[in-house]
Design a protein around this motif. Structure first.
Motif, PDB file in Angstrom:
ATOM      1  N   LEU A   1       0.831  -1.197   0.000  1.00 22.65           N
ATOM      2  CA  LEU A   1       0.000   0.000   0.000  1.00 22.65           C
ATOM      3  C   LEU A   1       0.864   1.246   0.000  1.00 22.65           C
ATOM      4  O   LEU A   1       1.815   1.346   0.778  1.00 22.65           O
ATOM      5  CB  LEU A   1      -0.925  -0.007   1.216  1.00 22.65           C
ATOM      6  CG  LEU A   1      -1.846  -1.226   1.314  1.00 22.65           C
ATOM      7  CD1 LEU A   1      -2.616  -1.203   2.625  1.00 22.65           C
ATOM      8  CD2 LEU A   1      -2.795  -1.297   0.134  1.00 22.65           C
ATOM      9  N   ILE A   2       0.526   2.172  -0.851  1.00 23.59           N
ATOM     10  CA  ILE A   2       1.283   3.409  -0.980  1.00 23.59           C
ATOM     11  C   ILE A   2       0.655   4.459  -0.058  1.00 23.59           C
ATOM     12  O   ILE A   2      -0.534   4.763  -0.177  1.00 23.59           O
ATOM     13  CB  ILE A   2       1.283   3.891  -2.438  1.00 23.59           C
ATOM     14  CG1 ILE A   2       1.941   2.825  -3.297  1.00 23.59           C
ATOM     15  CG2 ILE A   2       1.992   5.226  -2.574  1.00 23.59           C
ATOM     16  CD1 ILE A   2       1.718   2.997  -4.753  1.00 23.59           C
ATOM     17  N   PRO A   3       1.443   4.994   0.870  1.00 20.56           N
ATOM     18  CA  PRO A   3       0.900   5.921   1.871  1.00 20.56           C
ATOM     19  C   PRO A   3       0.733   7.339   1.343  1.00 20.56           C
ATOM     20  O   PRO A   3       1.539   8.215   1.608  1.00 20.56           O
ATOM     21  CB  PRO A   3       1.953   5.869   2.987  1.00 20.56           C
ATOM     22  CG  PRO A   3       3.229   5.614   2.259  1.00 20.56           C
ATOM     23  CD  PRO A   3       2.858   4.726   1.101  1.00 20.56           C
ATOM     24  N   VAL A   4      -0.321   7.544   0.589  1.00 22.87           N
ATOM     25  CA  VAL A   4      -0.591   8.894   0.097  1.00 22.87           C
ATOM     26  C   VAL A   4      -1.613   9.547   1.019  1.00 22.87           C
ATOM     27  O   VAL A   4      -2.618   8.942   1.375  1.00 22.87           O
ATOM     28  CB  VAL A   4      -1.087   8.889  -1.368  1.00 22.87           C
ATOM     29  CG1 VAL A   4       0.035   8.564  -2.320  1.00 22.87           C
ATOM     30  CG2 VAL A   4      -2.219   7.908  -1.574  1.00 22.87           C
ATOM     31  N   ASN A   5      -1.335  10.758   1.412  1.00 20.93           N
ATOM     32  CA  ASN A   5      -2.212  11.488   2.326  1.00 20.93           C
ATOM     33  C   ASN A   5      -3.197  12.334   1.523  1.00 20.93           C
ATOM     34  O   ASN A   5      -2.964  13.500   1.253  1.00 20.93           O
ATOM     35  CB  ASN A   5      -1.378  12.377   3.264  1.00 20.93           C
ATOM     36  CG  ASN A   5      -0.526  11.570   4.199  1.00 20.93           C
ATOM     37  OD1 ASN A   5      -0.935  10.518   4.674  1.00 20.93           O
ATOM     38  ND2 ASN A   5       0.675  12.044   4.467  1.00 20.93           N
ATOM     39  N   HIS A   6      -4.286  11.704   1.133  1.00 21.53           N
ATOM     40  CA  HIS A   6      -5.329  12.380   0.355  1.00 21.53           C
ATOM     41  C   HIS A   6      -6.696  12.051   0.929  1.00 21.53           C
ATOM     42  O   HIS A   6      -6.851  11.088   1.672  1.00 21.53           O
ATOM     43  CB  HIS A   6      -5.307  11.929  -1.114  1.00 21.53           C
ATOM     44  CG  HIS A   6      -4.108  12.360  -1.870  1.00 21.53           C
ATOM     45  ND1 HIS A   6      -3.809  13.671  -2.134  1.00 21.53           N
ATOM     46  CD2 HIS A   6      -3.109  11.649  -2.426  1.00 21.53           C
ATOM     47  CE1 HIS A   6      -2.683  13.739  -2.827  1.00 21.53           C
ATOM     48  NE2 HIS A   6      -2.237  12.518  -3.005  1.00 21.53           N
ATOM     49  N   CYS A   7      -7.667  12.804   0.546  1.00 22.52           N
ATOM     50  CA  CYS A   7      -9.072  12.542   0.863  1.00 22.52           C
ATOM     51  C   CYS A   7      -9.309  12.351   2.358  1.00 22.52           C
ATOM     52  O   CYS A   7     -10.000  11.417   2.777  1.00 22.52           O
ATOM     53  CB  CYS A   7      -9.581  11.336   0.064  1.00 22.52           C
ATOM     54  SG  CYS A   7      -9.451  11.547  -1.715  1.00 22.52           S
ATOM     55  N   ASP A   8      -8.721  13.210   3.157  1.00 22.86           N
ATOM     56  CA  ASP A   8      -8.927  13.203   4.605  1.00 22.86           C
ATOM     57  C   ASP A   8      -8.378  11.971   5.311  1.00 22.86           C
ATOM     58  O   ASP A   8      -8.791  11.652   6.421  1.00 22.86           O
ATOM     59  CB  ASP A   8     -10.408  13.385   4.955  1.00 22.86           C
ATOM     60  CG  ASP A   8     -10.931  14.737   4.499  1.00 22.86           C
ATOM     61  OD1 ASP A   8     -10.146  15.711   4.528  1.00 22.86           O
ATOM     62  OD2 ASP A   8     -12.104  14.820   4.105  1.00 22.86           O
ATOM     63  N   ASN A   9      -7.465  11.245   4.678  1.00 26.50           N
ATOM     64  CA  ASN A   9      -6.778  10.119   5.315  1.00 26.50           C
ATOM     65  C   ASN A   9      -5.308  10.496   5.437  1.00 26.50           C
ATOM     66  O   ASN A   9      -4.637  10.702   4.432  1.00 26.50           O
ATOM     67  CB  ASN A   9      -6.923   8.838   4.476  1.00 26.50           C
ATOM     68  CG  ASN A   9      -8.361   8.386   4.405  1.00 26.50           C
ATOM     69  OD1 ASN A   9      -9.015   8.226   5.419  1.00 26.50           O
ATOM     70  ND2 ASN A   9      -8.855   8.197   3.199  1.00 26.50           N
ATOM     71  N   TYR A  10      -4.827  10.574   6.668  1.00 29.60           N
ATOM     72  CA  TYR A  10      -3.446  10.962   6.909  1.00 29.60           C
ATOM     73  C   TYR A  10      -2.740   9.855   7.676  1.00 29.60           C
ATOM     74  O   TYR A  10      -3.258   9.359   8.671  1.00 29.60           O
ATOM     75  CB  TYR A  10      -3.372  12.291   7.686  1.00 29.60           C
ATOM     76  CG  TYR A  10      -4.008  13.402   6.910  1.00 29.60           C
ATOM     77  CD1 TYR A  10      -3.297  14.085   5.926  1.00 29.60           C
ATOM     78  CD2 TYR A  10      -5.335  13.738   7.106  1.00 29.60           C
ATOM     79  CE1 TYR A  10      -3.885  15.072   5.183  1.00 29.60           C
ATOM     80  CE2 TYR A  10      -5.938  14.733   6.358  1.00 29.60           C
ATOM     81  CZ  TYR A  10      -5.207  15.399   5.394  1.00 29.60           C
ATOM     82  OH  TYR A  10      -5.809  16.379   4.647  1.00 29.60           O
ATOM     83  N   ILE A  11      -1.583   9.483   7.222  1.00 26.92           N
ATOM     84  CA  ILE A  11      -0.792   8.435   7.857  1.00 26.92           C
ATOM     85  C   ILE A  11       0.333   9.118   8.614  1.00 26.92           C
ATOM     86  O   ILE A  11       1.283   9.616   8.011  1.00 26.92           O
ATOM     87  CB  ILE A  11      -0.268   7.444   6.806  1.00 26.92           C
ATOM     88  CG1 ILE A  11      -1.452   6.872   6.033  1.00 26.92           C
ATOM     89  CG2 ILE A  11       0.553   6.347   7.475  1.00 26.92           C
ATOM     90  CD1 ILE A  11      -1.095   6.176   4.763  1.00 26.92           C
ATOM     91  N   VAL A  12       0.210   9.140   9.913  1.00 27.52           N
ATOM     92  CA  VAL A  12       1.174   9.818  10.768  1.00 27.52           C
ATOM     93  C   VAL A  12       2.452   8.986  10.849  1.00 27.52           C
ATOM     94  O   VAL A  12       2.407   7.760  10.912  1.00 27.52           O
ATOM     95  CB  VAL A  12       0.579  10.036  12.178  1.00 27.52           C
ATOM     96  CG1 VAL A  12       1.603  10.635  13.111  1.00 27.52           C
ATOM     97  CG2 VAL A  12      -0.655  10.907  12.087  1.00 27.52           C
ATOM     98  N   GLY A  13       3.585   9.665  10.818  1.00 30.76           N
ATOM     99  CA  GLY A  13       4.860   8.983  10.971  1.00 30.76           C
ATOM    100  C   GLY A  13       5.498   8.548   9.672  1.00 30.76           C
ATOM    101  O   GLY A  13       6.607   8.037   9.657  1.00 30.76           O
TER     102      GLY A  13
END
Length: 135
Positions: free
Chosen positions: A101-113
């Protein structure tokens, strides 16, 4: 090895993934499934061996995939501007496949760290992880 790439919206992430995977592993079969026809078309133009579109295609292809690759939104219902249905997210999550899975911070989903890397760097990471799975 059945490699499934899933993307939505314009298919830009999927296009780059397909291109990089086919370049590094030309003998591997890559199936592209888009949540819409534009995403599927972009991935097919990038070299995917076969393609399909829509919810049922995601569900069916997840049953047989060995590896599933896509933005992290493919496991979150209603993400990617609502293109990922709950059934799609469940199919990806319940698949026996390894998921990259590619951690892209879009559409109100944020991957902290997770560092904010360019898409090119993220795709390099996908290829490296896929290489370790294929070995």
């Amino acid at each position: 090895m059945d490699i499934l790439v899933i993307d939505a919206q314009g298919g830009g992430i999927g296009r780059q993934i397909v291109s990089a995977v086919k370049k590094r592993f030309p003998g591997q079969t890559v199936t592209a499934v888009g949540a819409n026809s534009a995403a599927t078309s972009a991935m097919l133009k990038a070299g995917a061996d076969r393609g399909a579109t829509g919810e049922n295609s995601v569900i069916a292809c997840c049953r047989t995939a060995d590896v599933i690759i896509g933005p992290v939104g493919i496991v979150i219902a209603d993400s990617l501007l609502g293109e990922i249905t709950p059934q799609m997210a469940v199919a990806v999550g319940q698949s026996r496949a390894k998921r990259i899975l590619i951690p892209v911070n879009h559409c109100d989903n944020y991957i902290v760290g997770v560092p904010d890397l360019t898409l090119a760097r993220l795709v390099e990471g996908v290829v490296k992880e896929l290489e370790s799975i294929l070995q």
